[in-house]
Scaffold this active site. Structure first.
Site, PDB file in Angstrom:
ATOM      1  N   ARG A 184       1.537  -3.728  -0.490  1.00  0.00           N
ATOM      2  CA  ARG A 184       1.989  -3.622   0.910  1.00  0.00           C
ATOM      3  C   ARG A 184       0.888  -3.001   1.784  1.00  0.00           C
ATOM      4  O   ARG A 184       1.155  -2.179   2.655  1.00  0.00           O
ATOM      5  CB  ARG A 184       3.246  -2.762   1.031  1.00  0.00           C
ATOM      6  CG  ARG A 184       4.479  -3.363   0.415  1.00  0.00           C
ATOM      7  CD  ARG A 184       4.884  -4.653   1.105  1.00  0.00           C
ATOM      8  NE  ARG A 184       6.182  -5.104   0.640  1.00  0.00           N
ATOM      9  CZ  ARG A 184       6.389  -5.768  -0.491  1.00  0.00           C
ATOM     10  NH1 ARG A 184       5.363  -6.084  -1.254  1.00  0.00           N
ATOM     11  NH2 ARG A 184       7.596  -6.137  -0.854  1.00  0.00           N
ATOM     12  N   SER A 222      12.331  -3.162   3.545  1.00  0.00           N
ATOM     13  CA  SER A 222      12.139  -1.879   2.856  1.00  0.00           C
ATOM     14  C   SER A 222      11.469  -0.891   3.802  1.00  0.00           C
ATOM     15  O   SER A 222      10.426  -1.204   4.375  1.00  0.00           O
ATOM     16  CB  SER A 222      11.232  -2.051   1.643  1.00  0.00           C
ATOM     17  OG  SER A 222      11.783  -2.973   0.744  1.00  0.00           O
ATOM     18  N   GLU A 227       6.864   2.235   4.792  1.00  0.00           N
ATOM     19  CA  GLU A 227       6.243   0.908   4.762  1.00  0.00           C
ATOM     20  C   GLU A 227       5.890   0.395   6.164  1.00  0.00           C
ATOM     21  O   GLU A 227       4.793  -0.112   6.386  1.00  0.00           O
ATOM     22  CB  GLU A 227       7.140  -0.084   4.005  1.00  0.00           C
ATOM     23  CG  GLU A 227       6.369  -1.284   3.499  1.00  0.00           C
ATOM     24  CD  GLU A 227       7.266  -2.421   3.077  1.00  0.00           C
ATOM     25  OE1 GLU A 227       7.664  -3.210   3.942  1.00  0.00           O
ATOM     26  OE2 GLU A 227       7.559  -2.520   1.875  1.00  0.00           O
TER      27      GLU A 227
HETATM   28  N1  EPU Z   1      18.529  -0.292  -6.750  1.00  0.00           N
HETATM   29  C1  EPU Z   1      19.378   0.784  -6.706  1.00  0.00           C
HETATM   30  N2  EPU Z   1      20.065   1.020  -5.545  1.00  0.00           N
HETATM   31  C2  EPU Z   1      19.934   0.216  -4.455  1.00  0.00           C
HETATM   32  C3  EPU Z   1      19.073  -0.878  -4.511  1.00  0.00           C
HETATM   33  C4  EPU Z   1      18.365  -1.118  -5.676  1.00  0.00           C
HETATM   34  O1  EPU Z   1      19.516   1.529  -7.661  1.00  0.00           O
HETATM   35  O2  EPU Z   1      20.573   0.512  -3.442  1.00  0.00           O
HETATM   36  C5  EPU Z   1      17.769  -0.545  -7.983  1.00  0.00           C
HETATM   37  C6  EPU Z   1      18.019  -1.975  -8.447  1.00  0.00           C
HETATM   38  O3  EPU Z   1      19.109  -2.029  -9.322  1.00  0.00           O
HETATM   39  C7  EPU Z   1      16.749  -2.352  -9.120  1.00  0.00           C
HETATM   40  C8  EPU Z   1      15.707  -1.489  -8.445  1.00  0.00           C
HETATM   41  O4  EPU Z   1      16.391  -0.507  -7.698  1.00  0.00           O
HETATM   42  O5  EPU Z   1      16.785  -2.028 -10.490  1.00  0.00           O
HETATM   43  C9  EPU Z   1      14.778  -2.312  -7.583  1.00  0.00           C
HETATM   44  O6  EPU Z   1      15.533  -3.010  -6.583  1.00  0.00           O
HETATM   45  P1  EPU Z   1      15.084  -4.465  -6.043  1.00  0.00           P
HETATM   46  O7  EPU Z   1      14.948  -5.396  -7.178  1.00  0.00           O
HETATM   47  O8  EPU Z   1      16.016  -4.830  -4.961  1.00  0.00           O
HETATM   48  O9  EPU Z   1      13.631  -4.293  -5.492  1.00  0.00           O
HETATM   49  P2  EPU Z   1      12.902  -3.118  -4.698  1.00  0.00           P
HETATM   50  O10 EPU Z   1      11.865  -2.567  -5.575  1.00  0.00           O
HETATM   51  O11 EPU Z   1      13.886  -2.176  -4.126  1.00  0.00           O
HETATM   52  C10 EPU Z   1      11.011  -4.648  -3.744  1.00  0.00           C
HETATM   53  C11 EPU Z   1      10.367  -4.889  -2.412  1.00  0.00           C
HETATM   54  C12 EPU Z   1      11.196  -5.846  -1.577  1.00  0.00           C
HETATM   55  C13 EPU Z   1      11.365  -7.145  -2.349  1.00  0.00           C
HETATM   56  C14 EPU Z   1      12.016  -6.844  -3.697  1.00  0.00           C
HETATM   57  C15 EPU Z   1      12.081  -8.065  -4.565  1.00  0.00           C
HETATM   58  C16 EPU Z   1       9.069  -2.903  -1.892  1.00  0.00           C
HETATM   59  C17 EPU Z   1       8.951  -1.696  -1.040  1.00  0.00           C
HETATM   60  N3  EPU Z   1      10.165  -3.644  -1.720  1.00  0.00           N
HETATM   61  O12 EPU Z   1      12.225  -3.951  -3.507  1.00  0.00           O
HETATM   62  O13 EPU Z   1      10.479  -6.118  -0.388  1.00  0.00           O
HETATM   63  O14 EPU Z   1      12.167  -8.060  -1.636  1.00  0.00           O
HETATM   64  O15 EPU Z   1      11.222  -5.872  -4.411  1.00  0.00           O
HETATM   65  O16 EPU Z   1      10.799  -8.395  -4.998  1.00  0.00           O
HETATM   66  O17 EPU Z   1       8.190  -3.171  -2.696  1.00  0.00           O
HETATM   67  C18 EPU Z   1      10.136  -5.374   1.840  1.00  0.00           C
HETATM   68  O18 EPU Z   1       9.007  -5.036   1.510  1.00  0.00           O
HETATM   69  O19 EPU Z   1      10.542  -5.237   3.030  1.00  0.00           O
HETATM   70  C19 EPU Z   1      11.055  -5.915   0.843  1.00  0.00           C
HETATM   71  C20 EPU Z   1      12.334  -6.198   1.108  1.00  0.00           C
END
Ligand code: EPU
Length: 338
Positions: A166, A238, A334
């Site tokens: 990012r 995010s 971010e």
């Molecule tokens: N989780 C929780 N609580 C929540 C949400 C998620 O415990 O409220 C847990 C989920 O169960 C999962 C983990 O956190 O095990 C990760 O969640 P998720 O797969 O949704 O991905 P993320 O790491 O939270 C990142 C990116 C997103 C992207 C997704 C999918 C960043 C900062 N964010 O989110 O990007 O869509 O992976 O690849 O790296 C963005 O940058 O704006 C964005 C939405």
């Protein structure tokens, strides 16, 4: 034609948080020539500029003290498509999702994992957008930009852009200095579905390899189920990056919180799921004034209606302090904060 300067422009509809702020002056640019004309302008050339794409990675905490330059450069075309590879080019003002849809319609797979990401093509390299196991840097060929000090047009390769998680040079040395006009992407040939990311792996487990359209549909469905639509509830995706820590720190945290979600990186460090940590701090769905942590995804801060940028920042600081107290980890924002 002269540059059309607009005065006292409301910015609420131009940032996905829907935060109310006003631009004293705003100019829309439609091609590189207009950008050069802006740089050469006796009055406007020297003043500070805030470059605005889709406004989906931006938090305005006050009226910008700069000329707002709204990038509206259009156009999409295939530059080559043969056994050596496929290269597509799009104007910086094209909506990113529109490009993803268009490439699939042309029978050119490769961007499907990045479906539904808000914002424009020109903003995509700035924060190296990524989702579901693919990031812009994986598909990047080169971009054209205009240097806002000299008016010179340059073509930059991936090494010059210095893509990180990012992150890119456009958030550092080139911030406010370089205006991206066109982006070229190299789509992988031969193509293979990228379905390693947990949510996709689960969906396609045991079945035949999905088509690009099926991956696209799955990504859209997952995103619609998990992430709030900025058109309905103001947000910037995010709000925090997933923090990266070394193995020792990760193991210490793991001992106390065995359920924490983390991903190993190639260099031996670990990315921790910030959403999981925020959730564990009890912040999911919590409101502070007119700002809130989203009820479905803890990484997203939302504007419940009429929130100021300052209110959103206050909530972000509270989240950050809670995660620091519980896990000893510092969360980074971010979006770009003005
Ligand atoms: N989780 C929780 N609580 C929540 C949400 C998620 O415990 O409220 C847990 C989920 O169960 C999962 C983990 O956190 O095990 C990760 O969640 P998720 O797969 O949704 O991905 P993320 O790491 O939270 C990142 C990116 C997103 C992207 C997704 C999918 C960043 C900062 N964010 O989110 O990007 O869509 O992976 O690849 O790296 C963005 O940058 O704006 C964005 C939405």
């Amino acid at each position: 034609m002269d540059l059309q300067l607009e005065h006292d422009v409301a910015l609420a509809a131009l940032n996905s948080f829907g935060v109310a702020a006003r631009a004293a002056r705003l100019v829309r640019v439609h091609d590189a020539r207009e950008v050069r004309r802006l740089v050469d302008d006796a009055q406007l050339g020297a003043c500070r500029k805030l470059i605005l794409g889709g406004g989906s990675n931006l938090l305005l905490t006050r009226d910008p003290d700069a000329l707002v330059v709204k990038v509206e450069i259009g156009g999409m075309r295939v530059l080559r498509d043969d056994e050596q590879g496929c290269i597509v080019e799009a104007g910086a003002g094209v909506r990113w999702h529109e490009l993803v849809v268009w490439t699939l319609q042309q029978g050119l797979p490769g961007l499907e994992n990045l479906a539904l990401i808000p914002g424009t093509v020109g903003a995509a390299p700035v924060q190296n957008i990524g989702a579901y196991g693919v990031e812009l840097a994986d598909r990047f060929e080169s971009l054209d930009a205009v240097d806002l000090t000299t008016g010179r047009e340059v073509t930059l390769d991936a090494a010059t852009c210095r893509f990180g998680y990012r992150d890119s040079q456009f958030k550092h040395a080139l911030a406010g200095r370089s205006l991206i006009t066109r982006v070229r992407l190299r789509l992988p040939r031969p193509w293979a579905p990228q379905i390693g990311y947990a949510d996709l792996a689960r969906r396609f487990a045991g079945g035949a390899a999905p088509s690009a359209q099926q991956v696209f549909d799955a990504v859209c469905e997952i995103r619609r189920a998990k992430l709030p639509d900025p058109a309905v509830l103001g947000n910037a995706g995010s709000f925090f990056k997933n923090p990266v820590v070394n193995r020792t720190i990760r193991n210490e945290i793991l001992e106390e919180y065995p359920e924490i979600v983390s991903y190993p990186l190639d260099d031996g460090s670990y990315k921790l799921a910030a959403a999981w940590m925020i959730d564990a701090c009890g912040f999911k769905g919590r409101a502070l004034g007119r700002a809130a942590v989203d009820a479905r995804h803890a990484l997203v801060l939302v504007n419940r209606g009429g929130a100021s940028g300052a209110e959103i920042i206050e909530l972000a600081q509270a989240v950050r302090a809670a995660v620091r107290d519980k896990f000893g980890v510092e969360l980074e924002f971010e979006p770009v904060v003005v």
